[in-house]
Write an enzyme that holds these catalytic residues in place. Sequence first.
Site, PDB file in Angstrom:
ATOM      1  N   GLY A  16       0.817  -1.215   0.000  1.00 43.73           N
ATOM      2  CA  GLY A  16       0.000   0.000   0.000  1.00 43.73           C
ATOM      3  C   GLY A  16       0.847   1.260   0.000  1.00 43.73           C
ATOM      4  O   GLY A  16       0.528   2.246  -0.678  1.00 43.73           O
ATOM      5  N   ASP A  17       1.938   1.248   0.761  1.00 41.37           N
ATOM      6  CA  ASP A  17       2.857   2.388   0.784  1.00 41.37           C
ATOM      7  C   ASP A  17       3.493   2.583  -0.582  1.00 41.37           C
ATOM      8  O   ASP A  17       3.676   3.706  -1.056  1.00 41.37           O
ATOM      9  CB  ASP A  17       3.955   2.171   1.835  1.00 41.37           C
ATOM     10  CG  ASP A  17       3.381   1.797   3.190  1.00 41.37           C
ATOM     11  OD1 ASP A  17       2.346   2.369   3.578  1.00 41.37           O
ATOM     12  OD2 ASP A  17       3.966   0.920   3.862  1.00 41.37           O
TER      13      ASP A  17
END
Length: 302
Positions: free
Chosen positions: A250-251
């Site tokens: 996600g990052d």
Amino acid sequence: MIYTVTFNPSLDYIVSVEDFRLGLTNRTSSEMLLPGGKGINVSTVLMNLGIESTALGFTAGFTGDEITRRLEDMGVKNGFIQVGEGLSRINLKLKSIDGTEINGQGPRIGTDKVDMLMKQLGKLGEGDVLFLSGSIPSSMPDDAYQKIMAMLDGRGVRIVVDATRDLLMKVLPYHPFLIKPNNHELGEIFGVKLDTRQSVIPYGKKLQEMGAVNVLISMAGEGAVLIDENGRVYEEPAPKGKLINGVGAGDSMVAGFMAGYMEKQDYQYAFHMGIAAGSASAFSENLATREEIEAVYQQIIG
């Protein structure tokens, strides 16, 4: 300039254990030690894409020194504030049992240190980008994100917020440039179950109505959806590949999205770069390299 904030960074001790057994001595078959935390992950992926950023936050003790040393060795700039007591976290991540982690608590962060961070962030202005990622430590005020965004309101700083539920909802009035809930987090906010790309669109639009400029919704194996500031909706299925390590995907997605947007100011390109970076990290042992991201990007547009 680009800045990332990680309030509670960590040393991530990532191990594999074959045939893990509770109550017995287990031995690792592989191990890695990496600087961790959502903002640090963003800075690392940006660096891999050739984009400079400065990682901000708090470190403490010998573990904090090691986090800083490893980031410097990697070529990631930082402006971490040293906390006098306690230790930065060591987080244990067990690769052989997917999603199994034991995360440390981290040091207590006093108001004087929070004020120092606010002074650092108070220097941001037109054209800067700020990533606010992850949870807020219990020793800090739970409105820290709101205070940062209120301070920077109207200064032309593009702020990306990757946080869950209440943290996310409370910053919407300050019009974050990008938010990235996943479909489960979006469903929790509105009390619904969202399993398809079509189902998340109306709820993403609701977050936009509440103040978000762009809404990027990650859906793991289902792909992703973007609702841009002009109301256009983009959706893509997940690229093909083997899930190896979901930590940091996600990052990587928000890092890839902003890298793409800053390069071309084109939302479709940014969306594809976000998916490519997130998927490439999920398909890799570590956070994705430029070559891995470019390979997945070619699969998406091909």
